[in-house]
Every structure is written in C-alpha cells, then in structure tokens.
Scaffold this motif. Structure first.
Motif, PDB file in Angstrom:
ATOM      1  N   SER A  23       4.282   8.272  -5.742  1.00  0.00           N
ATOM      2  CA  SER A  23       5.291   9.336  -5.766  1.00  0.00           C
ATOM      3  C   SER A  23       6.627   8.772  -5.298  1.00  0.00           C
ATOM      4  CB  SER A  23       4.879  10.495  -4.852  1.00  0.00           C
ATOM      5  OG  SER A  23       3.661  11.063  -5.276  1.00  0.00           O
ATOM      6  N   LEU A  24       7.684   9.071  -6.075  1.00  0.00           N
ATOM      7  CA  LEU A  24       9.023   8.595  -5.737  1.00  0.00           C
ATOM      8  C   LEU A  24      10.010   9.747  -5.885  1.00  0.00           C
ATOM      9  CD1 LEU A  24      11.067   6.366  -5.066  1.00  0.00           C
ATOM     10  CD2 LEU A  24      11.140   5.805  -7.507  1.00  0.00           C
ATOM     11  N   LYS A  66       0.803  -1.221   0.000  1.00  0.00           N
ATOM     12  CA  LYS A  66       0.000   0.000   0.000  1.00  0.00           C
ATOM     13  C   LYS A  66       0.838   1.274   0.000  1.00  0.00           C
ATOM     14  CE  LYS A  66      -4.221  -1.835   2.080  1.00  0.00           C
ATOM     15  NZ  LYS A  66      -5.242  -1.666   3.142  1.00  0.00           N
ATOM     16  N   LEU A  67       2.141   1.147  -0.016  1.00  0.00           N
ATOM     17  CA  LEU A  67       2.997   2.336   0.024  1.00  0.00           C
ATOM     18  C   LEU A  67       2.763   3.193  -1.221  1.00  0.00           C
ATOM     19  CD1 LEU A  67       5.197   3.590   1.833  1.00  0.00           C
ATOM     20  CD2 LEU A  67       6.896   2.576   0.296  1.00  0.00           C
ATOM     21  N   SER A  68       2.426   4.469  -1.017  1.00  0.00           N
ATOM     22  CA  SER A  68       2.126   5.354  -2.141  1.00  0.00           C
ATOM     23  C   SER A  68       3.111   6.505  -2.268  1.00  0.00           C
ATOM     24  CB  SER A  68       0.706   5.927  -1.993  1.00  0.00           C
ATOM     25  OG  SER A  68       0.599   6.710  -0.823  1.00  0.00           O
ATOM     26  N   ASP A  69       3.868   6.803  -1.212  1.00  0.00           N
ATOM     27  CA  ASP A  69       4.782   7.944  -1.239  1.00  0.00           C
ATOM     28  C   ASP A  69       6.099   7.514  -0.610  1.00  0.00           C
ATOM     29  OD1 ASP A  69       6.133  10.404  -0.780  1.00  0.00           O
ATOM     30  OD2 ASP A  69       4.225  11.467  -0.872  1.00  0.00           O
ATOM     31  N   ASP A 104       8.338  -2.446 -11.455  1.00  0.00           N
ATOM     32  CA  ASP A 104       7.184  -2.767 -10.614  1.00  0.00           C
ATOM     33  C   ASP A 104       6.324  -1.557 -10.281  1.00  0.00           C
ATOM     34  OD1 ASP A 104       8.111  -5.322 -10.648  1.00  0.00           O
ATOM     35  OD2 ASP A 104       8.070  -5.627  -8.479  1.00  0.00           O
ATOM     36  N   LEU A 105       6.752  -0.372 -10.679  1.00  0.00           N
ATOM     37  CA  LEU A 105       6.055   0.853 -10.267  1.00  0.00           C
ATOM     38  C   LEU A 105       4.956   1.209 -11.268  1.00  0.00           C
ATOM     39  CD1 LEU A 105       9.131   2.984  -9.139  1.00  0.00           C
ATOM     40  CD2 LEU A 105       7.921   1.170  -7.920  1.00  0.00           C
ATOM     41  N   THR A 106       4.057   0.321 -11.470  1.00  0.00           N
ATOM     42  CA  THR A 106       3.043   0.498 -12.510  1.00  0.00           C
ATOM     43  C   THR A 106       2.010   1.565 -12.163  1.00  0.00           C
ATOM     44  OG1 THR A 106       1.833  -1.345 -11.504  1.00  0.00           O
ATOM     45  CG2 THR A 106       3.275  -1.855 -13.372  1.00  0.00           C
ATOM     46  N   ALA A 107       1.892   1.947 -10.878  1.00  0.00           N
ATOM     47  CA  ALA A 107       0.913   2.960 -10.484  1.00  0.00           C
ATOM     48  C   ALA A 107       1.554   4.332 -10.269  1.00  0.00           C
ATOM     49  CB  ALA A 107       0.196   2.522  -9.207  1.00  0.00           C
ATOM     50  N   LEU A 108       2.838   4.465 -10.555  1.00  0.00           N
ATOM     51  CA  LEU A 108       3.562   5.705 -10.253  1.00  0.00           C
ATOM     52  C   LEU A 108       2.994   6.880 -11.036  1.00  0.00           C
ATOM     53  CD1 LEU A 108       6.005   6.303  -8.398  1.00  0.00           C
ATOM     54  CD2 LEU A 108       7.417   6.372 -10.458  1.00  0.00           C
TER      55      LEU A 108
END
Length: 977
Positions: free
Chosen positions: A583-584, A553-556, A601-605
């Motif tokens: 966000s990265l 669930k990490l988003s930021d 793997d960051l398909t939702a970035l």
C-alpha cells in the motif's frame, strides 16, 4: 395505491432499466465480497424507494439505503430481491411502511429501521420475515406496539426499540413473550413508568434487558418475572426507589446497573436476593462514609469479589484506608469519575493487594510522586493501571515502584510535561505504555532503561522535537512506536538504535524535512508499516539515493499531505528497494511530474492512491505503471488527467478498482479499458465526458459490458448538463454500411450500362466539346502566365530557423544590398500577420519568380520546409517554370536524401549551388563566384526550354545532380510579426 398497482409500477421501472444491460446502477454502488453481493445506496436525493432499487439484481444479499429522502415503503418494494439477508434502512425520512413492504423476504436475517420518523406500524408488517434474527427500531416516534407485530419472528434474537415514546410495558411483554430465541431486548430512552404486565411473561431465552433512561417509579412486576435475566440495566431512572425491588427475584442476575437512580445500595442489598458481587455500584451516590458502610455489608455477605465498580461517585480517599473493610478484590477496581486528588502510592489498597486492574480515569490527580522512599504498599498482582483523563503534570522517578508487575500503563490525555528519567524504573514486565496527548518535550536515553519487554509505545501528540541518541536502545522487543503529532525535526544518528523488532512506526504530523537514512539502516528486515504523512518533506531535484533501499519487508507506506508545498518532485529513485510494498499513499503532494520508472520496484503493490497529488494537468507517461501487475486498486482522483491510454494502464492486469473522479478527460478510449481484464469497478464521476461521436464507443461499452461496474452511470451528465451520457444520441456516428454498398453498386452498374451507349451516340459531340474547352483553358492559362510575370518578389527564401544567421548575414546583404536590386520574401518580415501559415507559404511561392531553398540537415528535418519545396517543385514539373534554386550550406550524404522522392526528382533535373566552406583553397574568391552564379540564376527566365548546363567546377561551384533527400518534422520556426 393497491398492491397490484404498486407491483405494476415497479415492473414498469424495472422494464425501463432492462433496456440497458450494462453493469451499473442508478442510485447504488456494489461492493464486492466473497460472502455475497453488497449494495450501498447512500446520500441519494430520491424519495421513491422503487427508483433506488429497481435496477438491482435478484442475487443481492446485503442492501444499505441510508441518508436518503425516502418517506414511505410501499407494498412489494423488495419483491425482486428475495435473496436479501441484511437490509439497512436507517437515517432516512421514513414515516409509513406498508404492511406488505417486506413481503417475500424469507431469507432476511437483519433489518435496521433506526433513526427515522415512524410513529405507527402495521401488526403484519414483519409477517414474512421468518428468518429474521436482528431488528432495530431505535430512534423513531413509536408510542405503541400493535398486538402480534412480532408473531412471525420466531428466530429473532436481538430487538432494539430504544429512543422511542413507548409507555405500555405490558403490551411490549406480550408482543415478545412467544419469541423463544430472543436473547436481548433494549427499551432504553422510552417513557415506561413501570414493568407491570398482565399474564404475559418474558421468554426464557431472554437474558439481556436494558430499561435505562425511562421514567420508572416502581418495577410492578411479578416476583418471578425477571428470573431468567442475567444482564439488567436500570440506570438513569431517577425516580426508581429501593422499595421497588422488594420481593423481586434477581437471583440469576450476573450484572446489574443502578446508576443515577434513587436506590440506596446498602438497603437494596438487604432486601434483595441478588449476589452482591454482580452489582455495579457506579453512580450510586457513594461517598467515603457510605462506601465504608457498603464495604462492611459486602464483607458480611461474601469473602471475596471479582470486580468492584465504584465509578461516578463522590469518593475522595484520605490517608485512611476505606477499602480495607471490603471483601478481597481479586479482579478489577474502578474508581473512575470520582474526586481523587492524590494516589499516596496506593496506600488505600494496603488491604487489597490482590487487585489486578485499577482504573482512576476522570479524576483530579495532578502528579504521581516517587514511591520508592515513602513505603508504599507493594501490589504484586496489579497488571493494568489507567490514569487517563486527569490533570497530571509530572511523573516523578520511581512513581510505580510499588507496582512492579504491571503490563499495561495508561497515562495518556493528561498534561504531563515532566517525566522523570527513572519514572518508569522497575517496570520490567511492561508491555503497553500510553503517553499520548500530553506535553512531553524530551525523552532521555535512560527513560525506558528498565522496559526491555515493552511492545507498544504511544507518544502521539506531544511536543517532542528531537530523538536523542540511545533513547530506545533497550527496547529490543518493541513492535509498535507511535511518534505522530509531535514536532520532531530530526533523529540523532543512533536515535533509533535498539528497535530491532519494530514493525510499525508512525511519524506523521511532525516537522521532518527529509526521510532519515537511519530509518533504512535500523529497520532493514523488520518494519512493515511506516507513516510519514503531514511532514515537511520536499524534493527540488530527482537526484537522491533511496532511503528505503534496505527495507525489504515494508508493506505500508504513507507519504501524503507534506506541508506546505507537498513533495513537489517525486524522485525516480525514491521508492527503490520496496519490493514487498503493498500500500502506497501519495495524496495531496503537488507533484509536478511522475517519471516512467518511479514505481518500477513496487512489484508487490496492491493499493496506490495518487488523488490530489499533482499540480494542474497531468500527462501520465507510458510505462509509469508497467511493473504494477499485482495492483488491485488505483485511486487517481483530481489529478488533471486528460487521457487514459493502453500504454499507461495496459500492464495493470490484476486491477479491480479504478477511481478517476474529478479529472479533465473529455473522452476515454475503450481499448485502454479492455486492457484491464480484471477490472470490476470504475468511478468516473465529475469527469466532463463529451457527448460526441468520439465517445460513442465508450457509451456502447458502458451499456453492454456485464463485468465492470461504472459507478452511477445513469447520473453522469454531459458538460452542457442537458442530457445524460449513457443515452446521448449516437445515430449520426454510425456508418450505414448497407446504404453505402447500395450506392457504390448502383454507381458501378450505371457506368457499365450507359458508358457504351454514350460512346456510340455522343462520341463526336463530346470530342468537339473537349477541344472547345481546351482552347478556352489555354487562353485562361496564358493570361495567368502574363499575370505571374509581374511578380511581387524576385525570390522567396525557404530556410530553417537554425540557418537564419546565414540568411541575414550573407544572403540578404548580397542580394538586396551591395548594388543588387532583388526583392526577397522572408518569413519573419513579409508574411501577413493573423493569416494561416500554409496560406502565407502558398502566397509567397506563387508571388515570387523564384524559390531559393537554403539546404542543410536542419532543413531536411522541417515539415514546413518540406511543404515549401514541394510547392516550388510543383511549379517546376507541372507548370514547366524554372522557379526553384537549391543552395547547400553543408555537405549532405546521398543516404540522407535518397528516401525523399521530391528532393531526388528535383536534383536529378536541376543543378544546385554549394556554399564554399572554410576548407576551400581560396574562400574569398569562391564566395564571389558563388554570388555571381546565384545572381545569374535569379535573372534567368522562368520558362524551361532545356536542362541547365553544368557550371565551372570549384569549391564554390555547382555540385552534381545526385545528392540528398529529406525527412519532415515540426522544428522550423516562423517568426510572424
């Protein structure tokens, strides 16, 4: 300048910009918003407002022009922007505003003219702003408001004229008297001496009036003048006496500030009709005795009071309770900025047990002792307590025993070095705890034993170095934990256990050298924000397991600014498992290289910033962003990027904002930009784009696209700084197709027309000239042949660098040594230094009687070897000279050679030698035979008379004529001394 002339100048400027229809603006940047079109024109060194806004579209709704050199606003400056609703012109150098400056801005709702140098305004300057609801003239040099200046602002709600030099309140009152929608008027920081006025009255709608920091010595207004005011601020009028309120109707006031005036509050309450509960007693000169007197008076007037503001006085409680004389306080008690030195377990509240919030900020408290054994008063209604900005060094166990129901406790910005193990004991309803900006070094496993309902814990900027096992084990409801700015080096194995609901974790500014695996184990399904900026995390190889593999669930995630060297290497597996990340941040990390699968793997970035993250010149690998199909903003500033290609950026189909500032690209391929279908914002400032033909397509694209905003395109300069990129001359780059077709057609017609005529009239003359020329050419060719017979070398050796061992150990000793007198030409020995390699090769081939090609699989893969054998075969076939000898060091299949035309043709015509391998029956005898055959071939004449005959067959004999061909590459290395 007349209005007509000004309008003409604006039209001329507009016409100039209309020549370029691209989506870019000279001095502004558009920021997309679903509510309208927002334009920011900030920090522009331009003093002409027409030049700033001339190229803005008519559809602009929000415009900000700040920090510019604009001095005046001429008439009709915004004539082309009739849709404007919000206009900011603050922090400029405005001195003059024309009376028709805002003409036709009928939809404008907000106008900010603060922080300028306006000293005069025309009475009709705002005449067209009928829909204006907010107007700020703060921090100017206004001394007088002209009559009727606000007459057209019938919808104005907020008017700010603070920090000017206004002294005539009567004129102000008259100018706002007709504003029936005005609710707030701010006149603080002016030069008003009274509120005297003529027959004008304040509008009934006005409820908030600020007249702080003036020079009032009296009010001087009619008794009913303030009858509709609800919030009235008269603070910092040092000369304002108590008598000024005699007879003035303050019955409707809900909040009155009298801070730093000469008003004696007890006397004031006796002569005024204000409700005593609505007076803020902050900064009214109260000490202990005066407070007691005030409380007695208040108690006589009201039985209870909601909030009692006693801040910024001289109150210093002793053991005697003074507040017991006050009415019952059922809301908040503010004792900030007084002289409190001890709390004594709140004994001064023994008669005020219904207080809900208590503020003791900015006092002289040094400790909070235990209250369990001292019989402190029980405050069961108290919910919020603040001891910020004191000098508290220690908090003992059970320091809050007497306030068990508090939900918010603020102990931040002190010097707390000791927090008792049971200091927070009993606070079972505590929801928010602020301990940031102290000197804490340790947290124990029973520190938060009773705080099971805690949701927000702030421990930022302390000196904590280790999180011990079980520290947070009872905090199962905690959602936000801030440990940033400490000295944490590691967590004990179960240091984070118990944080089963944690959503936001801040660990920035610590001394972590690696990402703790316990973070992944504990926060598998809860953590959404993780801040690791400013630590000491560093990777020297890419072979690690992902510490985020279970954090679904990490988003930021923030990983920027790692000290002192940055991440150095970004392991390709580091970000594995972050399928929900949006966000990265990887800013300032000195990363050497980004692997193509780093972000797979960051398909939702949605947001990625890599600015200043890499060392030197960066070559982004194709496919590095291939899975970032949801990315909307990409920041890659100052990364040393040399090229943008479709292979790198092609999959960013949702990208809207691309920032490429401060990179080293000399050109940008338009096809790469066209692969970003949703792109709206492109920032290429401080990129040295060459003003050459290779950027002609880019220039045309920036001028004609109506979708992508190229930030400050018209300010981008060529590297020579002499011309702008958007209009450098590209005429020489364009091919005139019509002209070329004309010349081609004319040539063809000429040939078909005059060739038959020449044939009939000049046939014998041309034939005679041909034979004369042929005789001359043969004579010259014979002389060239004679010169070539006196060659400089006997043979030029063509070989791949990987076969150099055989040339040096076998070929050279057997042809130049052992009694042989041949002179060989070798790359590393005989090539001329400083000369082009191609020139050296040509010279070597034509200065040698023979060319010996040492054939191997490595030879077939060399581009230079290919060139050498082609030159030698040219002499063989076209000059009919026997100059080429092939020596095969290893067997090569026919399939490998069949695709090389030149090799195939040579081998069909020439025999060749095969070096005997170790599998021969008699390798010594076979090698002797090989050298004899090679020496004999080198001694043969150059002129080809017939095909060479076959030689005796052996493991060292000449092979058949059908074998190989070769593939070219760049692997041959020439050692040039």
């Amino acid at each position: 300048m007349t209005s007509r002339t000004q309008l003409l100048s604006v039209t001329v400027v507009l016409g100039a910009f209309q020549l370029i229809s691209g989506y870019s603006f000279k001095n502004c940047i558009e920021h997309s918003s679903p509510k309208g079109r927002y334009f920011n024109c900030i920090h522009r060194n331009v003093n002409n407002i027409s030049a700033i806004i001339a190229d803005l579209p008519k559809s602009a709704t929000n415009l900000t022009i700040c920090s510019t050199a604009v001095v005046d606003i001429p008439s009709n400056s915004f004539a082309n922007l009739s849709m404007l609703q919000f206009l900011r012109l603050d922090h400029n150098h405005l001195r003059i505003i024309s009376e028709a400056a805002f003409q036709n801005l009928h939809q404008l709702k907000s106008l900010n003219l603060s922080f300028n140098y306006l000293s005069e305004l025309s009475s009709s300057v705002f005449k067209d702003l009928h829909n204006l609801t907010f107007l700020s003239l703060t921090n100017n040099n206004l001394k007088l408001l002209p009559g009727g200046i606000f007459v057209s602002l019938i919808n104005l709600e907020t008017l700010l004229i603070r920090q000017n030099f206004l002294s005539d309140f009567s004129g102000i009152a008259e100018s706002v008297s007709h504003l029936t929608n005005l609710t707030q008027l701010d006149l603080c920081f002016n030069s008003l001496t009274s509120l005297s006025h003529t027959n004008a009255s304040l509008p009934k709608s006005l409820t908030i009036l600020y007249i702080c920091r003036n020079n009032l010595s009296t009010l001087g207004c009619r008794p009913s003048f303030l009858r509709f005011i609800k919030v009235f601020d008269l603070s910092y009028n040092a000369r304002l006496p108590t008598a000024a309120f005699q007879g003035v109707d303050l019955g409707q006031i809900n909040y009155l500030r009298l801070r730093s005036t000469s008003v004696k509050v007890v006397e004031f309450l006796n002569i005024s009709n204000i409700n005593a509960r609505h007076v803020d007693f902050t900064g009214t000169g109260l000490n202990n005795n005066r407070l007691q007197e005030l409380c007695k008076m208040l108690k006589n007037k009201v039985k209870q009071i909601t909030n009692l503001h006693l801040g910024s006085n001289q109150i210093g409680f002793t053991m005697t309770s003074i507040l017991s004389h006050c009415p019952t306080i059922k809301g908040g008690l503010d004792l900030s900025r007084n002289k409190l030195k001890k709390m004594n377990c709140m004994k001064f509240l023994e008669q005020q047990t219904k207080v809900k919030s208590f503020n003791a900020e900015h006092n002289h408290l040094t400790s909070l002792p235990t209250c369990k054994t001292k019989g402190g008063v029980r405050l069961n209604y108290l919910e919020e307590v603040s001891f910020r900005y004191n000098r508290i060094l220690s908090v003992d166990s059970n320091a809050f025993y007497h306030m068990p129901k508090i939900t918010t406790l603020k102990l931040n910005i002190n010097i707390i070095a000791f927090l008792g193990r049971e200091a927070l004991k009993g606070l079972k309803k505590l929801n928010t705890l602020r301990l940031d900006n102290n000197l804490l070094t340790d947290l124990f496993n029973d520190t938060f034993e009773d705080n099971a309902n805690l949701q927000t814990l702030n421990l930022r900027n302390n000196r904590i170095s280790v999180i011990f096992n079980g520290t947070f084990r009872r905090l199962t409801k905690l959602t936000t934990l801030d440990l940033g700015g400490n000295k944490i080096t590691h967590f004990d194995p179960s240091g984070l256990d118990g944080l089963t609901s944690l959503s936001k974790l801040y660990l920035d500014g610590n001394n972590l050298k690696e990402i703790e695996t316990s973070i992944s184990h504990v926060f598998q399904n809860t953590l959404t924000v993780l801040d690791l900026e400013g630590n000491q995390i560093r990777y020297l190889n890419g072979n690690i397991g992902s510490p985020f593999i279970n954090m679904s669930k990490l988003s930021d995630l923030k990983l920027g600014w790692q000290r002192p060297y940055g991440l150095t290497i970004l392991p390709r597996t580091l970000l594995r498992g972050l399928h929900s990340l949006k966000s990265l941040y990887l800013t300032n990390n000195n990363i050497y290289q980004l692997a193509p699968d780093t972000f797979d793997d960051l398909t939702a970035l949605r947001f990625l910033t890599l600015d200043n993250c890499c060392v030197g010149v960066v070559d982004l690998k194709p496919g590095v962003f291939k899975n970032l199909r949801n990315l909307t903003r990409l920041t890659v500033e100052n990364m040393g990027i040399q090229d943008i290609s479709g292979e790198v950026f092609g999959n960013l189909t949702q990208l809207r904002k691309l920032q490429l500032n401060h990179n080293v690209m000399q050109s940008i391929r338009v096809d790469a930009l066209r692969k970003l279908p949703k792109l709206q914002y492109l920032d290429i400032r401080n990129v040295p784009l060459a003003c050459t033909c290779r950027n002609s397509f880019l220039q045309n694209w920036t001028q004609t696209n109506l979708k992508v905003q190229v930030v400050y395109l018209y300010n981008l300069l060529c590297p020579d700084q002499k011309q702008s990129f958007y209009n450098f001359d590209t005429k020489v780059c364009k091919t005139d197709l019509g002209k070329n077709l004309f010349f081609i057609t004319a040539t063809v017609i000429f040939l078909f027309t005059f060739t038959p005529l020449f044939y009939v009239k000049l046939y014998w003359k041309v034939k005679y000239s041909y034979y004369v020329f042929r005789c001359w050419f043969n004579e010259q060719w014979r002389k060239l042949r004679e010169e070539e017979e006196n060659c400089k070398y006997d043979a030029f050796i063509s070989y791949n660098s990987s076969d150099e061992w055989w040339v040096m150990d076998q070929l050279l000793p057997n042809l130049e040594g052992n009694g042989s007198s041949f002179k060989l030409c070798l790359h590393h020995r005989d090539f001329e230094p400083g000369r082009y390699i191609v020139d050296n090769i040509v010279s070597a081939v034509y200065s040698s009687r023979k060319t010996i090609c040492v054939m191997s699989k490595n030879f077939l893969q060399s581009e230079w070897c290919s060139l050498e054998i082609q030159l030698a075969s040219y002499r063989l076939f076209d000059e009919h000279r026997d100059v080429l000898l092939l020596v095969f060091l290893e067997p090569i299949s026919e399939r490998q050679v069949s695709v090389y035309h030149h090799m195939r043709k040579v081998m069909l015509r020439k025999t060749y030698l095969q070096w005997p391998g170790s599998d021969c029956t008699n390798p010594g005898q076979a090698q002797d035979l090989f050298w004899n055959q090679l020496r004999r071939a080198m001694k043969t004449a150059s002129r080809l008379e017939a095909d060479d005959s076959d030689q005796t067959q052996d493991c060292a004999t000449i092979e058949s004529k059908e074998n190989e061909h070769f593939v070219t590459s760049d692997e041959t290395v020439y050692l040039i001394p």
